[in-house]
Scaffold this motif. Structure first.
Motif, PDB file in Angstrom:
ATOM      1  N   TRP A  57       1.073  -1.056   0.011  1.00 37.69           N
ATOM      2  CA  TRP A  57      -0.087  -0.260   0.132  1.00 37.69           C
ATOM      3  C   TRP A  57       0.741   1.117  -0.115  1.00 37.69           C
ATOM      4  CZ3 TRP A  57      -4.494   2.275  -0.783  1.00 37.69           C
ATOM      5  CH2 TRP A  57      -4.684   3.308  -0.176  1.00 37.69           C
TER       6      TRP A  57
ATOM      7  N   ALA B  15      -2.219   0.509   7.010  1.00 39.69           N
ATOM      8  CA  ALA B  15      -2.214   1.401   6.099  1.00 39.69           C
ATOM      9  C   ALA B  15      -0.985   2.450   6.546  1.00 39.69           C
ATOM     10  CB  ALA B  15      -3.447   2.249   6.171  1.00 39.69           C
TER      11      ALA B  15
ATOM     12  N   SER C 140       0.979   4.498   0.798  1.00 38.63           N
ATOM     13  CA  SER C 140      -0.037   5.297   1.488  1.00 38.63           C
ATOM     14  C   SER C 140       0.337   6.918   1.370  1.00 38.63           C
ATOM     15  CB  SER C 140       0.482   4.917   2.900  1.00 38.63           C
ATOM     16  OG  SER C 140      -0.299   6.147   3.795  1.00 38.63           O
TER      17      SER C 140
ATOM     18  N   ASN D 254      -6.742  14.181   5.325  1.00 39.30           N
ATOM     19  CA  ASN D 254      -6.718  12.878   5.752  1.00 39.30           C
ATOM     20  C   ASN D 254      -7.992  12.641   6.442  1.00 39.30           C
ATOM     21  OD1 ASN D 254      -6.029  10.829   8.043  1.00 39.30           O
ATOM     22  ND2 ASN D 254      -4.565  10.365   6.429  1.00 39.30           N
TER      23      ASN D 254
HETATM   24  C1  SPV Z   1      -3.435   6.655   3.815  1.00 42.59           C
HETATM   25  O1  SPV Z   1      -2.567   5.878   4.253  1.00 42.59           O
HETATM   26  O2  SPV Z   1      -2.862   7.600   3.329  1.00 42.59           O
HETATM   27  C2  SPV Z   1      -4.968   6.322   3.855  1.00 42.59           C
HETATM   28  C3  SPV Z   1      -5.420   5.542   4.796  1.00 42.59           C
HETATM   29  O3  SPV Z   1      -5.623   7.166   3.025  1.00 42.59           O
HETATM   30  S1  SPV Z   1      -5.857   6.324   6.289  1.00 42.59           S
HETATM   31  O4  SPV Z   1      -4.664   7.300   6.421  1.00 42.59           O
HETATM   32  O5  SPV Z   1      -5.975   5.428   7.182  1.00 42.59           O
HETATM   33  O6  SPV Z   1      -7.025   7.157   5.827  1.00 42.59           O
END
Ligand code: SPV
Ligand code: MG
Length: 545
Positions: A48, A242, A50, A126
């Protein structure tokens, strides 16, 4: 290092398989190439990328402060460093459907397997920062983006994950299902149902109502204490961890940095951090060494240099009060740095400097140091002996107080005999020293000649006291050896090191021993274009060199 095209199964196919998997799959957050490689090594089958972590690592907020091309650059490094698929957190797609199309094109070019976009407005914030106050995109606008992605992709396996922010923004399950249907119908390959509750209630309720119409993805950042079996039973396909890597990096760096600051030492942290070797391993330094052997001109990549820079140079008086002569600036640059640069220019990587007098002042970048603590009472061979295990394979040994034109080094390196020394045929032009100065005069199997078809010349004797009628040149303080030559020198050093007068021995003792033993030492004639720095007059000439 690897691209999607060189894998047996492309990264996009790998990601598609995760979405089709019968078991619960996991993606782990990474925010740069290093963390991406760590994720892959741990065994994860996907990454992921992120938005929160990438922006944090770049030192900006998760509000689209980093431009989409800056994110693209980071994710490209991540992709280059790994073989597993990456799902990029594409925020809202960095604009409208048109920006989204261009993003997909670039992601495909860079080997990114999939992108996730969320139904908010640009610039996003966020989800965990006042998520309920963030307006959602209209269904029409968002489905337009989804369709644009699906039409723009050239690889049929490239996947789009549509992320629903409805729960976070305060909407109920009906609105979520209405949107989910529309996104699914528009072509989304999977849905990410986001929630910021500390329990999984919302995502479980959605999964139940959705009844597996397409794969579901979740990011249990706030409801992390839920056992993953619960998600498995609910039919969730992918769990995204994440942001745990960037958070663990922050914790580790804070702890280490604070401690080093408080203790003014790294002693107590050294065993708690990875050795530098581990950094090299993660960078795949090994591969470069192998490639260098394969592609660089023969011999140079693995060639070492040893520079002897232990002596003060007493004849230089105050100039060397506090620094050895190797560190005396010539035209503003220490002599040693000039030498190191010349060896580097010739392709030599590993350089060892033997230092002694004012050792703490002897510094040079990317150079290894060995100490001769007895520099005051010992001669050149003791310094060389300290670096015995560095005389290995193709090696150059050099005095630390000489200056020479680059072609001299290049010519020396081009010779193939096992031991070659550079000898100045113009020795008579050099100023004779009165007392003090030690000159390595040589005599060889033939004198210098202008003719090119002469046999190579080989050393027959070397020393300061050769009679003038025998002298054919002066050794300038440069030696080149092959692996065999290095072994012969080590062997000879080993023998002479057992002599009671070893501490005072010089190179002429070593060479004469080698020659007596039948070792051929080629005398490569040069004609001037070098100098050594023994006294203040030399120093003045060196400044003008
Ligand atoms: C990220 O990792 O940037 C996300 C997930 O979008 S969260 O921060 O959990 O929304
Ligand atoms: Mg994000």
């Amino acid at each position: 290092m690897t691209s999607s095209t060189t894998c047996e199964i492309s990264k996009t196919q790998q990601f598609k398989r995760l979405l089709q998997s019968r078991r619960l799959e996991f993606l782990m957050e990474a925010h740069n190439a290093l963390s991406a490689r760590i994720v892959e090594e741990a065994g994860f089958r996907g990454i992921w990328a992120s938005g929160l972590s990438i922006s944090a690592a770049l030192g900006v907020r998760d509000n689209n402060e980093a431009s989409w091309t800056q994110v693209l650059e980071v994710v490209e490094f991540m992709s280059d460093a790994t073989r597993i698929p990456i799902l990029l957190d594409g925020d809202t797609g960095y604009g409208n459907f048109n920006n989204m199309r261009r993003l997909v094109k670039k992601l495909e070019q860079r080997g990114v397997a999939a992108v996730c976009i969320e139904d908010k407005l640009f610039p996003k914030t966020n989800s965990f920062i006042e998520g309920e106050r963030q307006p959602l995109a209209t269904i029409d606008e968002f489905t337009g983006k989804i369709k644009a992605v699906k039409d723009a992709q050239t690889d049929t396996d490239f996947c789009l994950v549509a992320r629903l922010e409805g729960f976070i923004a305060g909407w109920g399950i009906d609105e979520m299902l209405r949107r989910a249907e529309a996104y699914h119908f528009a072509g989304a390959d999977a849905l990410l149902i986001h929630s910021k509750k500390v329990t999984p209630d919302q995502v479980l309720a959605f999964a139940k109502a959705w009844a597996n119409k397409c794969p579901l993805v979740i990011a249990p950042t706030t409801y992390y204490s839920t056992p993953v079996e619960v998600f498995e039973q609910a039919g969730i396909r992918i769990v995204i961890w994440a942001n745990q890597n960037v958070r663990s990096a922050i914790a580790a760096m804070q702890e280490t940095t604070r401690r080093i600051f408080a203790e003014r030492s790294v002693q107590n942290v050294e065993d708690r951090i990875v050795p530098v070797k581990e950094v090299f391993r993660l960078q795949n330094a090994e591969e470069l060494l192998l490639a260098e052997e394969r592609y660089l001109p023969k011999g140079r990549a693995s060639m070492r240099a040893i520079i002897l820079a232990a002596s003060r140079g007493n004849e230089l008086g105050d100039v060397t009060a506090g620094i050895p002569k190797a560190m005396v600036p010539i035209g503003g640059t220490p002599l040693l740095h000039k030498l190191v640069a010349q060896f580097r220019a010739a392709g030599v990587r590993a350089i060892t400097v033997v230092r002694g007098y004012a050792a703490e002042t002897v510094r040079a970048a990317d150079v290894e140091f060995i100490e001769n603590e007895d520099f005051e009472s010992t001669g050149e061979l003791v310094s060389l002996h300290k670096a015995l295990d560095r005389i290995d394979g193709d090696t150059i040994i050099s005095f630390g107080d000489i200056l020479f034109r680059q072609h001299i080094l290049n010519n020396l390196l081009a010779e193939e005999h096992d031991i070659v020394i550079a000898v100045d045929a113009m020795w008579e032009r050099r100023r004779k020293r009165e007392g003090g100065g030690y000159i390595d005069y040589i005599t060889a199997t033939r004198p210098y000649s202008l003719s090119y078809d002469e046999e190579d010349a080989f050393l027959t004797e070397i020393g300061p006291d050769l009679s003038a009628d025998k002298i054919q040149g002066e050794w300038i303080g440069l030696i080149k050896t092959t692996a065999r030559g290095s072994a012969a020198i080590c062997d000879a050093l080993d023998v002479v090191s057992r002599r009671p007068d070893f501490r005072r021995l010089r190179f002429d003792d070593l060479f004469n021993y080698l020659v007596r033993r039948g070792q051929r030492v080629q005398a490569l004639y040069i004609t001037g274009q070098w100098l050594d720095v023994d006294d203040l007059e030399d120093l003045a000439r060196a400044q003008a060199f």
